[in-house]
Design an enzyme around this catalytic site. Sequence first.
Site, PDB file in Angstrom:
ATOM      1  N   GLY A  84      41.192  53.268  35.355  1.00 35.76           N
ATOM      2  CA  GLY A  84      42.323  53.044  34.367  1.00 35.76           C
ATOM      3  C   GLY A  84      43.112  53.827  34.135  1.00 35.76           C
ATOM      4  CB  VAL A 127      53.511  50.826  44.411  1.00 35.48           C
ATOM      5  CG1 VAL A 127      54.361  51.554  43.552  1.00 35.48           C
ATOM      6  CG2 VAL A 127      52.785  49.230  44.013  1.00 35.48           C
ATOM      7  N   GLY A 153      51.615  51.354  41.281  1.00 31.87           N
ATOM      8  CA  GLY A 153      50.769  50.795  42.008  1.00 31.87           C
ATOM      9  C   GLY A 153      49.630  49.782  41.048  1.00 31.87           C
ATOM     10  CG  HIS A 154      45.993  50.939  38.182  1.00 31.21           C
ATOM     11  ND1 HIS A 154      46.124  52.342  38.088  1.00 31.21           N
ATOM     12  CD2 HIS A 154      45.373  51.270  39.297  1.00 31.21           C
ATOM     13  CE1 HIS A 154      45.668  53.086  38.579  1.00 31.21           C
ATOM     14  NE2 HIS A 154      44.415  52.524  38.688  1.00 31.21           N
ATOM     15  CD  GLN A 167      34.292  54.538  42.097  1.00 29.36           C
ATOM     16  OE1 GLN A 167      33.361  53.556  40.929  1.00 29.36           O
ATOM     17  NE2 GLN A 167      35.397  54.619  42.451  1.00 29.36           N
ATOM     18  CD  GLN A 183      38.161  51.042  46.178  1.00 33.34           C
ATOM     19  OE1 GLN A 183      37.520  51.611  45.802  1.00 33.34           O
ATOM     20  NE2 GLN A 183      38.984  50.589  45.970  1.00 33.34           N
TER      21      GLN A 183
END
Length: 279
Positions: free
Chosen positions: A31, A176, A36-37, A61, A153
């Site tokens: 969130g 981005v 970028g998201h 995590q 990741q």
Amino acid sequence: MKIITSVKEMNAFADEAHALGKKIGLVPTMGYLHDGHLSLIKKSVSENDVTVVSVFVNPTQFAPNEDFKTYPRDLNRDAALAESVGADAVFHPEPEEMYPDGYHTYISVEKLTEVLCGVSRPTHFRGVTTVVAKLFNIARADRAYFGQKDAQQLAVVRRMVADLNMNIEIVGCPIVRESDGLALSSRNVFLSPDERSQALVLYKSLCTAKGLLEGGERSAARIRAEIERVIKTAPLADIDYIEIVRYDDLTAVETIDCKVLIALAVRFGKTRLIDNIIF
Ligand code: AMP
């Protein structure tokens, strides 16, 4: 656009889409969405019939000393942004929905998680792979979208999917950046104005490395030293690591004769930033 908070409802939404022969793209996020998201969501929208964006700050995590409690959250803003680029659903479960009493199952990818960020965050990737596998199952995703920003990741998730024969396609998406080069991150909001301007050394150092490589330099040690020199021009920068590794398996390279990942993690005050390039 639907906001879904329960696993049961998410399953039903996905089953209904599959019954109609639709493909489901999943964009896992924590969130506080930024461009970028949104680039991942747009890519999923362009490649799938249905796009689900998960917004879940995953407690497993984060180590106890990390920023789980203070991680920025704004569901209403996230939902509006996700909808504006064509998402069909936001999946936003509470931690208890994902990890109910009696939860005891974790997925660990070995080797790839023991280097780079895994050194200073030894339990991080176990949480990531566990939640990502759960999200794949809950959203019944056909494809999932991950940013190259978190290159390790992405490598770890690809390894998990291959090793466990998961029936899902993993799509990697480019980093981005702000117009001045800083990679977008939800954690950038924590930077003071001084830290923000000094954080530009990250991308600057990676560009210097790229220039050296393009000029024919092949010694990982010399490139690493040059990256370190550039980063140390920022007095607020506290280097966690600078690594040059084989792109395929994240093992160290001395002479650059293959596809490599040049990755770094640097702290500015309490904020730990990561960035990388692939050459
Ligand atoms: P996060 O919310 O930070 O867990 O990130 C969710 C997804 O967005 C991950 O796959 C990230 O790699 C990706 N992502 C985060 N920042 C960027 C960025 N600046 N460019 C591209 N992808 C990004």
